[in-house]
Scaffold this active site. Structure first.
Site, PDB file in Angstrom:
ATOM      1  N   SER A 118      31.070  41.248  36.212  1.00 14.04           N
ATOM      2  CA  SER A 118      30.952  42.487  35.443  1.00 14.04           C
ATOM      3  C   SER A 118      31.384  42.281  33.999  1.00 14.04           C
ATOM      4  O   SER A 118      31.091  43.114  33.151  1.00 14.04           O
ATOM      5  CB  SER A 118      31.866  43.564  36.033  1.00 14.04           C
ATOM      6  OG  SER A 118      31.579  43.774  37.366  1.00 14.04           O
ATOM      7  N   HIS A 139      23.609  41.413  37.789  1.00 17.15           N
ATOM      8  CA  HIS A 139      24.710  42.364  37.928  1.00 17.15           C
ATOM      9  C   HIS A 139      24.260  43.535  38.804  1.00 17.15           C
ATOM     10  O   HIS A 139      23.649  44.483  38.314  1.00 17.15           O
ATOM     11  CB  HIS A 139      25.148  42.821  36.535  1.00 17.15           C
ATOM     12  CG  HIS A 139      26.362  43.675  36.512  1.00 17.15           C
ATOM     13  ND1 HIS A 139      26.589  44.630  35.552  1.00 17.15           N
ATOM     14  CD2 HIS A 139      27.422  43.736  37.334  1.00 17.15           C
ATOM     15  CE1 HIS A 139      27.741  45.230  35.792  1.00 17.15           C
ATOM     16  NE2 HIS A 139      28.265  44.708  36.871  1.00 17.15           N
ATOM     17  N   GLU A 151      21.237  44.635  36.484  1.00 13.51           N
ATOM     18  CA  GLU A 151      21.147  44.116  35.104  1.00 13.51           C
ATOM     19  C   GLU A 151      20.949  42.602  35.171  1.00 13.51           C
ATOM     20  O   GLU A 151      21.675  41.925  35.916  1.00 13.51           O
ATOM     21  CB  GLU A 151      22.478  44.367  34.376  1.00 13.51           C
ATOM     22  CG  GLU A 151      22.519  45.585  33.508  1.00 13.51           C
ATOM     23  CD  GLU A 151      23.848  45.700  32.762  1.00 13.51           C
ATOM     24  OE1 GLU A 151      24.922  45.564  33.383  1.00 13.51           O
ATOM     25  OE2 GLU A 151      23.810  45.932  31.543  1.00 13.51           O
ATOM     26  N   ASN A 189      28.600  48.424  31.378  1.00 15.68           N
ATOM     27  CA  ASN A 189      30.027  48.706  31.157  1.00 15.68           C
ATOM     28  C   ASN A 189      30.375  48.920  29.689  1.00 15.68           C
ATOM     29  O   ASN A 189      31.390  49.533  29.373  1.00 15.68           O
ATOM     30  CB  ASN A 189      30.884  47.593  31.759  1.00 15.68           C
ATOM     31  CG  ASN A 189      30.947  47.722  33.268  1.00 15.68           C
ATOM     32  OD1 ASN A 189      30.896  48.832  33.795  1.00 15.68           O
ATOM     33  ND2 ASN A 189      31.028  46.610  33.963  1.00 15.68           N
TER      34      ASN A 189
HETATM   35  P1  NAD Z   1      36.086  41.560  46.296  1.00 16.67           P
HETATM   36  O1  NAD Z   1      37.501  41.305  45.979  1.00 16.67           O
HETATM   37  O2  NAD Z   1      35.732  42.685  47.222  1.00 16.67           O
HETATM   38  O3  NAD Z   1      35.447  40.223  46.919  1.00 16.67           O
HETATM   39  C1  NAD Z   1      35.589  38.953  46.354  1.00 16.67           C
HETATM   40  C2  NAD Z   1      35.508  37.920  47.461  1.00 16.67           C
HETATM   41  O4  NAD Z   1      35.457  36.616  46.863  1.00 16.67           O
HETATM   42  C3  NAD Z   1      36.721  37.929  48.410  1.00 16.67           C
HETATM   43  O5  NAD Z   1      36.281  38.122  49.757  1.00 16.67           O
HETATM   44  C4  NAD Z   1      37.325  36.538  48.202  1.00 16.67           C
HETATM   45  O6  NAD Z   1      37.881  35.978  49.403  1.00 16.67           O
HETATM   46  C5  NAD Z   1      36.124  35.743  47.739  1.00 16.67           C
HETATM   47  N1  NAD Z   1      36.436  34.481  47.083  1.00 16.67           N
HETATM   48  C6  NAD Z   1      37.488  34.166  46.293  1.00 16.67           C
HETATM   49  N2  NAD Z   1      37.426  32.873  45.922  1.00 16.67           N
HETATM   50  C7  NAD Z   1      36.307  32.359  46.476  1.00 16.67           C
HETATM   51  C8  NAD Z   1      35.688  31.066  46.478  1.00 16.67           C
HETATM   52  N3  NAD Z   1      36.245  30.041  45.820  1.00 16.67           N
HETATM   53  N4  NAD Z   1      34.560  30.893  47.166  1.00 16.67           N
HETATM   54  C9  NAD Z   1      34.000  31.922  47.866  1.00 16.67           C
HETATM   55  N5  NAD Z   1      34.532  33.165  47.907  1.00 16.67           N
HETATM   56  C10 NAD Z   1      35.668  33.375  47.226  1.00 16.67           C
HETATM   57  O7  NAD Z   1      35.332  41.708  44.896  1.00 16.67           O
HETATM   58  P2  NAD Z   1      33.989  42.507  44.574  1.00 16.67           P
HETATM   59  O8  NAD Z   1      34.312  43.892  44.187  1.00 16.67           O
HETATM   60  O9  NAD Z   1      32.985  42.243  45.653  1.00 16.67           O
HETATM   61  O10 NAD Z   1      33.531  41.758  43.234  1.00 16.67           O
HETATM   62  C11 NAD Z   1      32.836  40.537  43.250  1.00 16.67           C
HETATM   63  C12 NAD Z   1      32.161  40.333  41.913  1.00 16.67           C
HETATM   64  O11 NAD Z   1      31.249  41.417  41.684  1.00 16.67           O
HETATM   65  C13 NAD Z   1      33.098  40.317  40.714  1.00 16.67           C
HETATM   66  O12 NAD Z   1      32.617  39.375  39.792  1.00 16.67           O
HETATM   67  C14 NAD Z   1      32.989  41.727  40.171  1.00 16.67           C
HETATM   68  O13 NAD Z   1      33.261  41.804  38.787  1.00 16.67           O
HETATM   69  C15 NAD Z   1      31.539  42.033  40.439  1.00 16.67           C
HETATM   70  N6  NAD Z   1      31.166  43.451  40.540  1.00 16.67           N
HETATM   71  C16 NAD Z   1      31.929  44.330  41.247  1.00 16.67           C
HETATM   72  C17 NAD Z   1      31.535  45.667  41.353  1.00 16.67           C
HETATM   73  C18 NAD Z   1      32.327  46.648  42.176  1.00 16.67           C
HETATM   74  O14 NAD Z   1      32.112  47.869  42.032  1.00 16.67           O
HETATM   75  N7  NAD Z   1      33.222  46.217  43.046  1.00 16.67           N
HETATM   76  C19 NAD Z   1      30.365  46.108  40.728  1.00 16.67           C
HETATM   77  C20 NAD Z   1      29.577  45.177  40.023  1.00 16.67           C
HETATM   78  C21 NAD Z   1      30.001  43.855  39.936  1.00 16.67           C
END
Ligand code: NAD
Length: 281
Positions: A118, A139, A151, A189
């Site tokens: 993000s 994204h 995106e 964002n």
């Molecule tokens: P989350 O914390 O729910 O999940 C992240 C996962 O990544 C965890 O299960 C963790 O164990 C895993 N992880 C950590 N290190 C790792 C590795 N080396 N190899 C494989 N897996 C690994 O986070 P999320 O909310 O799903 O966010 C994930 C991405 O998506 C981020 O980059 C975030 O910025 C982006 N994002 C999030 C949202 C949202 O609303 N949550 C929206 C758009 C984008």
């Protein structure tokens, strides 16, 4: 290259949604996470979501069967079979650079590596690999199965072919790709978080109650949710983090986080996930 096999790195909130949508769109999907508990949760979340969508008639039995066939793994061994990789691991720059180095070392030559970040620069992520032309931002929005937008963020070196393939995959997932250049916060964002931040300034300066601020934006501007309720949904820590990235990387005071936002994060009032934000849950 025809894309058949997609490897998703990270099985959290976004990773499991992306894996689900990729599978129900006909791709063979492998979902990888370093935490076995995250994989178990992802499997359960996908089973629940697809069962509900099947019941509603939004998914066919064939699509549900494809989602049931997702492979869950704890390492990158099978990334060599992937035609496209989508990274959705924890939002931490150093972690993402390391993951992209590993993906670059293990995925076949020419395979496109994408990130769901993000706030981290796609150009910087791409520079961690030896294939920056085939790195692009994808994204997705939360919740992935319901939200139409993806995106597509072009890093400085992203090729036209990579951008076009990303568009095709997203369209096959029945979503709408919109192109943005690599810049802090991208389009979404860059606009959303300052709007939320401004509504927190308005609250802090007693311009209106949280309910009044949200109702004005909902009823007057036709937004489906007010900005403070949305901040609670996103997580106040996430909003603060994005504002800090905008302020630091764009170097402008207009992006400074509202003091009340900082104070609430310090108090642990993070929104829905902690049971309290601008509202109580
Ligand atoms: P989350 O914390 O729910 O999940 C992240 C996962 O990544 C965890 O299960 C963790 O164990 C895993 N992880 C950590 N290190 C790792 C590795 N080396 N190899 C494989 N897996 C690994 O986070 P999320 O909310 O799903 O966010 C994930 C991405 O998506 C981020 O980059 C975030 O910025 C982006 N994002 C999030 C949202 C949202 O609303 N949550 C929206 C758009 C984008």
């Amino acid at each position: 290259m025809t894309i058949k096999n997609i490897f998703v790195v990270g099985a959290g909130t976004m990773g499991n949604g992306i894996a689900q949508v990729a599978a129900t769109s006909g791709y063979q999907v492998t979902c990888m996470d370093v935490q076995p508990t995250a994989l178990e949760k992802a499997k359960a979340a996908i089973a629940k979501s697809t069962a509900k969508l099947l019941e509603k008639g939004t998914l066919t039995q064939k699509q549900k069967t494809s989602a049931d066939a997702i492979q869950f793994v704890t390492n990158m061994d099978t990334i060599k079979d992937a035609d496209l990789v989508i990274e959705a691991a924890t939002e931490d720059p150093e972690l993402k650079f390391k993951i992209f180095k590993d993906m670059d070392a293990n995925a076949r030559e020419g395979v496109i590596l994408t990130s769901n970040t993000s706030s981290i620069s796609i150009t910087k992520i791409a520079a961690a690999t030896k294939r920056p032309d085939t790195v692009v931002g994808m994204h997705f929005m939360n919740p992935v199965p319901l939200m139409k937008l993806v995106e597509v963020i072009r890093g400085l070196a992203t090729s036209d072919e990579t951008r076009n393939t990303a568009f095709e995959v997203i369209q096959r997932m029945d979503k709408t790709p919109i192109e943005a250049n690599d810049s802090p916060g991208f389009i979404s964002n860059r606009i959303l978080c300052p709007m939320i931040n401004e509504s927190i300034f308005a609250l802090q300066e007693n311009v209106g109650t949280p309910e009044a601020i949200d109702q004005v934006i909902k009823l007057g501007m036709n937004h489906p949710m007010g900005p403070l309720a949305l901040a609670d949904l996103i997580g106040l820590d996430v909003v603060l983090f994005v504002m800090e990235v905008l302020q630091r990387d764009l170097g402008e005071d207009k992006y400074r986080p509202a003091y009340l936002l900082r104070k609430m994060v310090d108090a642990g009032y993070l929104g829905r996930k902690s049971g309290r934000g601008f509202y109580k849950y």
